[in-house]
Design a protein around this motif. Structure first.
Motif, PDB file in Angstrom:
ATOM      1  N   LYS A  67      83.074  64.854   3.895  1.00  0.00           N
ATOM      2  CA  LYS A  67      82.352  65.183   5.138  1.00  0.00           C
ATOM      3  C   LYS A  67      81.955  63.907   5.886  1.00  0.00           C
ATOM      4  O   LYS A  67      82.091  63.817   7.110  1.00  0.00           O
ATOM      5  CB  LYS A  67      81.100  66.002   4.824  1.00  0.00           C
ATOM      6  N   ASP A  68      81.480  62.916   5.151  1.00  0.00           N
ATOM      7  CA  ASP A  68      81.053  61.664   5.773  1.00  0.00           C
ATOM      8  C   ASP A  68      82.228  60.901   6.387  1.00  0.00           C
ATOM      9  O   ASP A  68      82.048  60.143   7.345  1.00  0.00           O
ATOM     10  CB  ASP A  68      80.352  60.773   4.749  1.00  0.00           C
ATOM     11  N   ALA A  69      83.438  61.091   5.821  1.00  0.00           N
ATOM     12  CA  ALA A  69      84.614  60.338   6.265  1.00  0.00           C
ATOM     13  C   ALA A  69      85.441  61.062   7.319  1.00  0.00           C
ATOM     14  O   ALA A  69      86.457  60.534   7.777  1.00  0.00           O
ATOM     15  CB  ALA A  69      85.508  60.025   5.057  1.00  0.00           C
ATOM     16  N   ALA A  70      85.036  62.248   7.719  1.00  0.00           N
ATOM     17  CA  ALA A  70      85.858  63.067   8.610  1.00  0.00           C
ATOM     18  C   ALA A  70      86.190  62.347   9.910  1.00  0.00           C
ATOM     19  O   ALA A  70      85.340  61.685  10.511  1.00  0.00           O
ATOM     20  CB  ALA A  70      85.149  64.383   8.915  1.00  0.00           C
ATOM     21  N   GLY A  71      87.449  62.469  10.316  1.00  0.00           N
ATOM     22  CA  GLY A  71      87.890  61.921  11.587  1.00  0.00           C
ATOM     23  C   GLY A  71      87.458  62.803  12.743  1.00  0.00           C
ATOM     24  O   GLY A  71      86.762  63.809  12.558  1.00  0.00           O
ATOM     25  N   PRO A  72      87.874  62.467  13.964  1.00  0.00           N
ATOM     26  CA  PRO A  72      87.419  63.206  15.152  1.00  0.00           C
ATOM     27  C   PRO A  72      87.799  64.677  15.151  1.00  0.00           C
ATOM     28  O   PRO A  72      87.107  65.497  15.762  1.00  0.00           O
ATOM     29  CB  PRO A  72      88.084  62.454  16.311  1.00  0.00           C
ATOM     30  N   SER A  73      88.891  65.038  14.460  1.00  0.00           N
ATOM     31  CA  SER A  73      89.296  66.447  14.398  1.00  0.00           C
ATOM     32  C   SER A  73      88.608  67.194  13.272  1.00  0.00           C
ATOM     33  O   SER A  73      88.760  68.406  13.135  1.00  0.00           O
ATOM     34  CB  SER A  73      90.810  66.553  14.217  1.00  0.00           C
ATOM     35  N   GLY A  74      87.855  66.459  12.417  1.00  0.00           N
ATOM     36  CA  GLY A  74      87.204  67.074  11.273  1.00  0.00           C
ATOM     37  C   GLY A  74      87.979  66.966   9.984  1.00  0.00           C
ATOM     38  O   GLY A  74      87.528  67.438   8.946  1.00  0.00           O
ATOM     39  N   LEU A  75      89.147  66.336  10.014  1.00  0.00           N
ATOM     40  CA  LEU A  75      89.983  66.168   8.822  1.00  0.00           C
ATOM     41  C   LEU A  75      89.589  64.923   8.044  1.00  0.00           C
ATOM     42  O   LEU A  75      89.210  63.895   8.629  1.00  0.00           O
ATOM     43  CB  LEU A  75      91.448  66.010   9.223  1.00  0.00           C
ATOM     44  N   ALA A  76      89.718  64.982   6.721  1.00  0.00           N
ATOM     45  CA  ALA A  76      89.564  63.808   5.869  1.00  0.00           C
ATOM     46  C   ALA A  76      90.360  64.019   4.588  1.00  0.00           C
ATOM     47  O   ALA A  76      90.463  65.146   4.097  1.00  0.00           O
ATOM     48  CB  ALA A  76      88.104  63.549   5.535  1.00  0.00           C
ATOM     49  N   LEU A  77      90.924  62.936   4.056  1.00  0.00           N
ATOM     50  CA  LEU A  77      91.632  62.962   2.786  1.00  0.00           C
ATOM     51  C   LEU A  77      90.977  61.997   1.808  1.00  0.00           C
ATOM     52  O   LEU A  77      90.396  60.980   2.205  1.00  0.00           O
ATOM     53  CB  LEU A  77      93.104  62.563   2.962  1.00  0.00           C
ATOM     54  N   ALA A  78      91.090  62.307   0.524  1.00  0.00           N
ATOM     55  CA  ALA A  78      90.626  61.410  -0.528  1.00  0.00           C
ATOM     56  C   ALA A  78      91.681  60.347  -0.810  1.00  0.00           C
ATOM     57  O   ALA A  78      92.877  60.557  -0.576  1.00  0.00           O
ATOM     58  CB  ALA A  78      90.323  62.206  -1.790  1.00  0.00           C
ATOM     59  N   ALA A  79      91.243  59.210  -1.354  1.00  0.00           N
ATOM     60  CA  ALA A  79      92.160  58.128  -1.691  1.00  0.00           C
ATOM     61  C   ALA A  79      91.547  57.284  -2.804  1.00  0.00           C
ATOM     62  O   ALA A  79      90.332  57.322  -3.039  1.00  0.00           O
ATOM     63  CB  ALA A  79      92.438  57.248  -0.464  1.00  0.00           C
ATOM     64  N   SER A  80      92.411  56.521  -3.485  1.00  0.00           N
ATOM     65  CA  SER A  80      91.960  55.579  -4.517  1.00  0.00           C
ATOM     66  C   SER A  80      93.026  54.509  -4.688  1.00  0.00           C
ATOM     67  O   SER A  80      94.199  54.725  -4.360  1.00  0.00           O
ATOM     68  CB  SER A  80      91.708  56.305  -5.846  1.00  0.00           C
ATOM     69  N   PRO A  81      92.646  53.315  -5.198  1.00  0.00           N
ATOM     70  CA  PRO A  81      93.633  52.262  -5.414  1.00  0.00           C
ATOM     71  C   PRO A  81      94.534  52.580  -6.609  1.00  0.00           C
ATOM     72  O   PRO A  81      94.073  53.101  -7.630  1.00  0.00           O
ATOM     73  CB  PRO A  81      92.781  51.017  -5.700  1.00  0.00           C
ATOM     74  N   ASP A  82      95.823  52.224  -6.482  1.00  0.00           N
ATOM     75  CA  ASP A  82      96.734  52.367  -7.615  1.00  0.00           C
ATOM     76  C   ASP A  82      96.636  51.131  -8.510  1.00  0.00           C
ATOM     77  O   ASP A  82      95.756  50.270  -8.309  1.00  0.00           O
ATOM     78  CB  ASP A  82      98.169  52.627  -7.144  1.00  0.00           C
ATOM     79  N   ALA A  83      97.524  51.026  -9.494  1.00  0.00           N
ATOM     80  CA  ALA A  83      97.455  49.928 -10.457  1.00  0.00           C
ATOM     81  C   ALA A  83      97.623  48.564  -9.800  1.00  0.00           C
ATOM     82  O   ALA A  83      97.162  47.546 -10.329  1.00  0.00           O
ATOM     83  CB  ALA A  83      98.519  50.126 -11.533  1.00  0.00           C
ATOM     84  N   GLU A  84      98.294  48.526  -8.641  1.00  0.00           N
ATOM     85  CA  GLU A  84      98.493  47.270  -7.919  1.00  0.00           C
ATOM     86  C   GLU A  84      97.409  47.021  -6.878  1.00  0.00           C
ATOM     87  O   GLU A  84      97.468  46.044  -6.128  1.00  0.00           O
ATOM     88  CB  GLU A  84      99.861  47.257  -7.229  1.00  0.00           C
TER      89      GLU A  84
END
Length: 202
Positions: A114-131
């Motif tokens: 919710k805190d990360a939502a863009g102007p359209s209300g969409l947001a995706l989760a993310a995390s760093p990979d091994a690199e």
């Protein structure tokens, strides 16, 4: 707890696991789905399950089961659409989704999205990979009901790749650390079950 409905995406065919419902595989004495429901129910209400085929096999979970409305296993976006259509009937403005095979996802998923939502209300989760490269996890997202007809049209037009659609709508991104392990680790193979068993006892 947010005021957002949650939808657990379990519509895949689990080909790398030999078929069947990955979510019903056991990890540390509990099914993957039981673990995911416990994490999701602490953050979102009400909950529903996106799955295809006979819904009776999930009767013990006591959740509404939402089949894809787009034929031919159109991928996770079809599950998102099913969730949005269900949420529209609830009068909700958006949903949060989680994958049924990812038992350790963050317990602040909904609030951070919710805190990360863009102007359209969409947001995706993310995390760093091994690199250290930040990778999106597009089955974990915040999806506004207002975009459901746009999504339906995109799917009917053949779109299958989630990030093409989310980028077109300016999705925000919430990033979680991958230390000591990636919270979006998902169970795809029998070997992953062994890894997940170890994480439940770590």
């Amino acid at each position: 707890m947010t005021d957002l409905p949650g939808v657990i995406l379990a519509g895949g065919r689990a080909t790398r696991m030999g078929g069947g419902d990955k979510g019903l595989r056991m990890i540390g004495g509990q099914s993957l789905l039981t673990r995911v429901i416990a994490r999701m129910s602490a953050q979102c209400a009400p909950l529903a399950l996106n799955a295809n085929g006979d819904p009776a096999r999930f009767a013990a979970l006591d959740l509404p089961v939402l089949p894809d409305s787009i034929d031919g296993y159109a991928g996770p976006l079809a599950g998102v659409l099913a969730g949005l259509d269900w949420a529209a009937g609830q009068g909700a403005a958006a949903i949060v989704t989680a994958a049924a095979d990812t038992p350790f996802f963050p317990d602040d998923l909904a609030t951070r999205l919710k805190d990360a939502a863009g102007p359209s209300g969409l947001a995706l989760a993310a995390s760093p990979d091994a690199e250290g490269v930040v990778r999106r996890h597009p089955t974990f997202g915040l999806w506004p009901v207002a975009l459901r007809d746009d999504l339906r049209s995109a799917l009917q037009g053949g779109l299958r790749k989630i990030v093409i659609w989310t980028e077109a709508h300016g999705a925000g991104q919430a990033v979680w650390p991958s230390d000591p392990f990636d919270p979006f680790f998902n169970v795809n193979t029998p070997e992953d079950i062994t890894t997940a068993e170890g994480l439940t006892t770590a």
